[in-house]
Design a protein around this motif. Structure first.
Motif, PDB file in Angstrom:
ATOM      1  N   ALA A  90       0.779  -1.345  -0.060  1.00 57.64           N
ATOM      2  CA  ALA A  90       0.082  -0.199  -0.062  1.00 57.64           C
ATOM      3  C   ALA A  90       0.733   1.169   0.035  1.00 57.64           C
ATOM      4  N   ALA A  91       1.916   1.099   0.629  1.00 57.35           N
ATOM      5  CA  ALA A  91       2.809   2.474   0.747  1.00 57.35           C
ATOM      6  C   ALA A  91       3.228   2.608  -0.710  1.00 57.35           C
ATOM      7  N   MET A  92       3.700   1.552  -1.227  1.00 51.73           N
ATOM      8  CA  MET A  92       4.486   1.880  -2.599  1.00 51.73           C
ATOM      9  C   MET A  92       3.468   2.106  -3.416  1.00 51.73           C
ATOM     10  N   GLN A  93       2.172   1.643  -3.401  1.00 53.98           N
ATOM     11  CA  GLN A  93       1.103   2.156  -4.175  1.00 53.98           C
ATOM     12  C   GLN A  93       0.839   3.874  -4.084  1.00 53.98           C
ATOM     13  N   THR A  94       0.786   3.957  -2.733  1.00 55.05           N
ATOM     14  CA  THR A  94       0.534   5.549  -2.511  1.00 55.05           C
ATOM     15  C   THR A  94       1.769   6.255  -3.045  1.00 55.05           C
ATOM     16  N   LEU A  95       3.008   5.919  -2.901  1.00 58.17           N
ATOM     17  CA  LEU A  95       4.016   6.625  -3.612  1.00 58.17           C
ATOM     18  C   LEU A  95       3.911   6.972  -4.891  1.00 58.17           C
ATOM     19  N   LEU A  96       3.456   5.613  -5.560  1.00 54.67           N
ATOM     20  CA  LEU A  96       3.325   5.927  -7.039  1.00 54.67           C
ATOM     21  C   LEU A  96       2.357   6.812  -7.452  1.00 54.67           C
ATOM     22  N   GLY A 116      -8.677  11.064  -0.722  1.00 55.45           N
ATOM     23  CA  GLY A 116      -9.075  11.477   0.560  1.00 55.45           C
ATOM     24  C   GLY A 116      -9.249  10.235   1.374  1.00 55.45           C
ATOM     25  N   MET A 117      -9.116   9.083   0.795  1.00 52.02           N
ATOM     26  CA  MET A 117      -9.161   7.913   1.737  1.00 52.02           C
ATOM     27  C   MET A 117      -7.964   7.893   2.750  1.00 52.02           C
ATOM     28  N   THR A 118      -8.475   7.469   3.761  1.00 55.53           N
ATOM     29  CA  THR A 118      -7.405   7.168   4.893  1.00 55.53           C
ATOM     30  C   THR A 118      -6.199   6.125   4.335  1.00 55.53           C
ATOM     31  N   PHE A 119      -5.002   6.185   4.859  1.00 56.26           N
ATOM     32  CA  PHE A 119      -3.930   5.060   4.514  1.00 56.26           C
ATOM     33  C   PHE A 119      -4.632   3.675   5.037  1.00 56.26           C
ATOM     34  N   ALA A 120      -5.147   3.942   6.362  1.00 57.46           N
ATOM     35  CA  ALA A 120      -5.656   2.580   6.727  1.00 57.46           C
ATOM     36  C   ALA A 120      -6.697   1.775   5.898  1.00 57.46           C
ATOM     37  N   ASP A 121      -7.528   2.714   5.482  1.00 60.69           N
ATOM     38  CA  ASP A 121      -8.765   2.065   4.411  1.00 60.69           C
ATOM     39  C   ASP A 121      -8.000   1.440   3.263  1.00 60.69           C
ATOM     40  N   ALA A 178      -4.388   9.104   8.698  1.00 62.12           N
ATOM     41  CA  ALA A 178      -4.157  10.412   7.902  1.00 62.12           C
ATOM     42  C   ALA A 178      -4.760  10.033   6.504  1.00 62.12           C
ATOM     43  N   ARG A 179      -5.225  10.846   5.659  1.00 60.83           N
ATOM     44  CA  ARG A 179      -5.588  10.591   4.536  1.00 60.83           C
ATOM     45  C   ARG A 179      -4.264  10.466   3.389  1.00 60.83           C
ATOM     46  N   VAL A 180      -4.509  10.018   2.522  1.00 62.64           N
ATOM     47  CA  VAL A 180      -3.561   9.464   1.569  1.00 62.64           C
ATOM     48  C   VAL A 180      -2.769  10.689   1.025  1.00 62.64           C
ATOM     49  N   ARG A 181      -3.749  11.657   0.741  1.00 65.09           N
ATOM     50  CA  ARG A 181      -3.158  12.936  -0.032  1.00 65.09           C
ATOM     51  C   ARG A 181      -2.407  13.797   0.969  1.00 65.09           C
ATOM     52  N   ASP A 182      -2.482  13.621   2.180  1.00 56.93           N
ATOM     53  CA  ASP A 182      -1.736  14.512   3.122  1.00 56.93           C
ATOM     54  C   ASP A 182      -0.451  13.856   3.831  1.00 56.93           C
ATOM     55  N   LEU A 183      -0.188  12.705   3.265  1.00 56.77           N
ATOM     56  CA  LEU A 183       0.889  11.792   3.906  1.00 56.77           C
ATOM     57  C   LEU A 183       2.198  12.576   3.261  1.00 56.77           C
TER      58      LEU A 183
END
Length: 1014
Positions: free
Chosen positions: A241-247, A289-294, A410-415
């Protein structure tokens, strides 16, 4: 029979030179009293215990079989001391290639490094070995060594009594069921399209790799474990999920990540071998706007779906998957490490993650999750990124993981991806552009100063007319008086509707002398557009000529320059423009179809002129050839900069401006020092025979193709690539092009100009990440005339500058490199989505322009297909595109065209490109096969178990895959005596295509025979 995974590796290695991509190594380092003979016996025992270590490959009619080879794995002992690092010892072993047919595919080498210091180097081919096999191998070695040492074992090394011998796994190739095919059909999108900071697609098939460590310390690891438990997912799922978020934060809305999945069962969990299947993960962010946990939990759900098909290779479920070492440019391998094994009586350390010097894809995250911490690194292609680029990505991933463990809600966009230091320092150096130009004055002030100091100097040339500074000043005074007599005063707008002439320049100066701004009106525009612009801009008066007035009826006050006018009997009061007044309003095309007027102030124009003066090192010897329509804002630089430095502007007539040969001749006769043109205009000028190393050439308004730059640069004294939207006053960045360029950039910002590459939330993106360019500083326009909503949309407050400063959103996609240079990628509105792929049309145009037979290229989407237009030869271009571009970027049709249509501003007019003609291809009712084609058809029918195959039926549409290709190749070799390259089946996957390839091979062999006979 080999497993599907083994067949895939074998097929890929046969299809391309992958070097040591499939070599796997580990090293066990020993300190103390090691019994070398016992350890070597243990190596042989492990070989006997695990038959896979002795396997070799056999190709039987295109089907791969693995069986025990005649040459067992080597076990050798080197007693010569070797002081080199452990990884270099492993590299030496890795350099020895594997013979897949003869073997062995595994090697043990015990090296005596020094007294009491040994290293056991193990190397194997991935066909028979995987990551979990490392654990099994070392565990069995340690158990065997300790047992033998404890019992003072001195028997035969091959005696393995009491050690259970495991059976090889069931390697039957399973058929793909409909569920798997449907599952992947809905998800899989084959693409090499991924955005990574400053990473580039390697120009050739290269797998040389480098590695960089990811800074995850023990404290962060402990927090990571706790966070995963709190979210309800595994550490692996958090990392995916972290790698997907980074991409996603790099600008990839739907990037694919390849993951390695263990396929061991209860029966095979203790066996060495290849029990891995690589599958793609394509988790999507519903919104940022999704949280990272979700999001992590959604990744978990996606993985659970994929696990249902973990034993089925993707190539069996989808058609046309080309052979490759990795499914996607970005991949992840994750392995939980067992406790360190114990070799009795000696201290040991296992080097589990020995890097093999290669990278299968663009970027690979390799993670070993140990009981005491985590080893994580990024492997990347040597020619795909620099070490600094890779370290930056590693830092971003570590920052992101750190942000997640601090607040997984935290929301993905705010990380945070960038550190505070990187975020603040990114633009500090690039935007250090402040120069004190005293912008309280205007260009008119500078002209007047020149007219006073050098009144007789030559200011402007047009045809046979030669005007001095005094002449120009006096003529503009007279016209200004006429404007003032019609109540044109400060703050008004004056239309300039004239053909190319000295009167153009006179009209601009006259408007300024009454405090008005000028409004360029191009006589080549339809009368309806001219009247619309005058009305929309609310022009107070229009300057024109009698002949143009007859062609276009103009409402309001009209001043006809070629008509006699009585001199005012009284002194008319005039007020010059101030620096904060408008200098001009220029209309550009609007995305809605309605033109919009850009309002430029005097201080913005003066800043541009003075900064270009310094960039060009301009002085009174400047002689500028003005070839651009006044309605194109770059004409302001041509007409005005020479007047600021005491030089001369030579205005080309309308006929000359459209004829490259006439322009080249005019430049020679008038001893021109500076010419500015669009790349399309420079193409015309070069074709006219231009060659003059006295000239400083400026190219802008369109992307400058590298091929054109290489042709133009030796024929001029200097070549400057300039970039800038109308809304930031002509040019904003500048780049000097070297004599032998190997790239084209748009350079760095001009004086008092700031640039920012921002995401959709106005945050700086990391260096090397494509995003939209925002421009601030002295050149930013006042806004759009009479369009407050549009002005508010495109001109925003500058969050990085002084209070009240603004940024202009250009709509251009760029990369800010680590050296502070901007690379232009194209317009956001020139980026298209076609069949699910994001395509930059500019990238295809650049590729085509680099072909030796192509002088110009343009690409558009017409009727749902990519259509390319080239000035040059189109024969063979699609094949070259197929060899150098991803399949989805290859134009469906390439049209030869005599010249690209241009707008009045000298840019390519894409709307005027002719509709492409596609030749319909229809199959005959009855296909008659003869000769080689008949034999190829018979082979396809046998292998595919399908009848009535047409010459142009696609192999992959018929259900073909890697196994069927190897079977077809084997039968062709046996029946026709020809070896067909695997690439043929991916480039032309039809009976007709394969037949043509076979005929070409046979013709080549015949020619070689004749040459030998002679």
């Amino acid at each position: 029979m080999a497993s599907p995974a083994q067949h895939g590796i074998w097929f890929t290695q046969r299809a391309s030179d992958v070097g040591s991509v499939y070599s796997m190594s580990l090293v066990v380092e020993f300190n103390g009293d090691l019994h070398a003979d016992i350890l070597l016996d243990s190596c042989r025992e492990v070989i006997a215990r695990h038959p896979a270590l002795s396997f070799v490959c056999h190709d039987r009619d295109g089907v791969l079989w693995l069986c025990t080879g005649s040459t067992p794995p080597t076990v050798e002992y080197k007693t010569t001391g070797d002081s080199r690092p452990i990884d270099m010892l492993a590299a030496d072993e890795r350099q020895q290639p594997f013979d897949l047919q003869r073997g062995p595919l595994a090697r043990f080498c015990l090296v005596r490094l020094a007294a009491g210091h040994h290293a056991l180097v193990f190397t194997a081919h991935h066909l028979i070995f995987d990551g979990t096999s490392k654990d099994i191998l070392v565990r069995d070695l340690a158990d065997s060594y300790s047992r033998k040492l404890q019992h003072s074992y001195a028997g035969s090394a091959t005696d393995a009594k009491g050690v259970p011998r495991f059976e090889p796994p069931n390697s039957d190739i399973a058929e793909v069921d409909d569920d798997a095919r449907d599952f992947w059909h809905q998800r899989w999108l084959d693409s090499n399209d991924v955005i990574l900071p400053s990473f580039r697609r390697p120009a050739r098939r290269s797998y040389v790799g480098e590695t960089v460590k990811i800074p995850i310390d023990e404290a962060m690891y402990d927090h990571l474990v706790a966070t995963s438990e709190r979210i309800g997912v595994t550490v692996f799922e958090v990392l995916v999920a972290a790698m997907q978020t980074l991409l996603h934060r790099y600008g990839n809305p739907s990037a694919t990540i390849a993951i390695d999945l263990d396929t061991r069962t209860a029966r095979t969990r203790h066996q060495i071998g290849l029990f891995v299947n690589e599958l793609p993960v394509m988790s999507r962010l519903v919104n940022d706007g999704m949280t990272f946990a979700d999001f992590a939990r959604s990744v978990r759900s996606e993985l659970r779906e994929i696990y249902r098909y973990r034993t089925m290779p993707l190539a069996r479920a989808v058609s046309g998957l080309t052979p490759r070492p990795v499914l996607a440019p970005v991949s992840i391998s994750y392995r939980r490490q067992m406790s360190e094994p114990v070799f009795a009586g000696v201290d040991s350390r296992v080097h589990w993650a020995i890097f093999n010097g290669t990278a299968r894809g663009l970027l690979h995250l390799r993670v070993v999750d140990r009981p005491t911490g985590m080893d994580a690194c990024l492997e990347y292609k040597h020619d795909g990124a620099s070490p600094d680029d890779a370290r930056r990505v590693a830092s971003h991933l570590a920052n992101l993981v750190g942000a997640v463990v601090r607040d997984s809600g935290a929301r993905v966009r705010d990380l945070d991806v960038m550190s505070a230091g990187e975020r603040e320092g990114t633009y500090r150096a690039i935007n250090a552009t402040a120069v004190d130009y005293s912008l309280h004055s205007t260009a008119l002030d500078h002209f007047r100063q020149r007219a006073r100091s050098s009144p007789s100097a030559l200011a402007v040339v047009f045809g046979g007319q030669r005007w001095s500074y005094h002449d120009l000043d006096a003529a503009s005074d007279r016209l200004a008086d006429r404007l003032a007599a019609r109540d044109v005063t400060r703050g008004c707008l004056v239309g300039v509707y004239l053909n190319r002439s000295v009167e153009l320049l006179v009209s601009v100066l006259a408007a300024w002398k009454v405090g008005a701004a000028y409004l360029p009106l191009d006589p080549s525009y339809p009368p309806e557009r001219v009247r619309f612009v005058i009305d929309d801009a609310r022009a107070m008066a229009t300057i024109t000529s009698s002949d143009l007035l007859r062609e276009c009826e103009i409402a309001g006050e009209v001043v006809v320059v070629d008509e006699d006018s009585a001199t005012p009997t009284s002194i008319i009061k005039r007020s010059d423009s101030s620096s904060a007044d408008l200098a001009y309003v220029i209309y550009t095309s609007g995305s809605t179809g309605r033109p919009k007027g850009v309002e430029i102030e005097h201080r913005a124009l003066l800043n541009l002129l003075l900064s270009m003066r310094d960039e060009l090192r301009a002085n009174s010897s400047m002689r500028w050839l003005a070839i651009t329509s006044l309605s194109f804002d770059i004409a302001g630089l041509e007409l005005l900069l020479p007047l600021l430095v005491g030089g001369c502007v030579v205005i080309a007539s309308r006929a000359e401006a459209r004829d490259g040969a006439k322009l080249a001749n005019l430049a020679r006769l008038e001893k021109i020092t500076h010419i500015q043109a669009t790349p399309s205009g420079w193409r015309m000028i070069l074709d006219g025979g231009f060659d003059d190393n006295r000239v400083a050439a400026l190219a802008g308004g369109e992307p400058l193709p590298l091929s054109l730059a290489r042709e133009l640069r030796p024929r001029v004294g200097r070549l400057i690539n300039v970039y800038g939207p109308t809304e930031t006053t002509i040019w904003s960045t500048v780049a000097e092009v070297p004599l032998r360029p190997d790239e084209i950039t748009i350079g760095r910002p001009l004086a008092n100009t700031q640039i920012f590459v921002l995401d959709t939330r106005m945050r700086p993106v990391p260096m090397g990440v494509p995003a939209e360019l925002h421009i601030g500083g002295a050149g930013v326009a006042r806004g759009y005339r009479g369009r407050p909503a549009l002005t508010a949309e495109r001109f925003t407050p500058n969050p990085f500058g002084d209070q009240g400063s603004r940024l202009y959103y250009t709509g251009d996609r760029v990369i800010l490199r680590s050296d502070g240079v901007l690379e232009f990628l194209g317009r956001t509105d020139n980026q298209v989505k076609l069949r699910g792929h994001r395509i930059e049309l500019d990238e295809i145009e650049a590729f085509l322009s680099e072909r030796p037979r192509v002088r110009q290229a343009a690409v558009v989407v017409r009727d749902g297909i990519l259509a390319a237009y080239v000035v040059g030869e189109a024969d063979g271009l699609r094949e070259e595109c197929a060899a150098g571009l991803p399949p989805y970027m290859v134009p469906a049709v390439i049209v030869e065209i005599a010249s690209l249509p241009l707008t009045s501003n000298g840019k390519v007019d894409r709307n005027a490109l002719p509709a492409p003609q596609r030749t319909a291809v229809t199959a005959s009712q009855v296909t008659v096969y003869t000769g080689i084609a008949e034999q190829v058809r018979d082979i396809w029918q046998e292998v595919l178990q399908i009848q009535d195959i047409q010459p142009d039926d696609d192999l992959f549409d018929l259900g073909g895959h890697s196994l069927t290709i190897t079977q077809i190749i084997a039968r062709v070799r046996k029946r026709l005596g020809v070896d067909v390259a695997m690439d043929v089946f991916f480039d032309t996957p039809t009976i007709a295509g394969v037949t043509a390839a076979i005929e070409a091979i046979q013709a080549g062999e015949k020619d070689n025979t004749l040459e030998g006979a002679s």
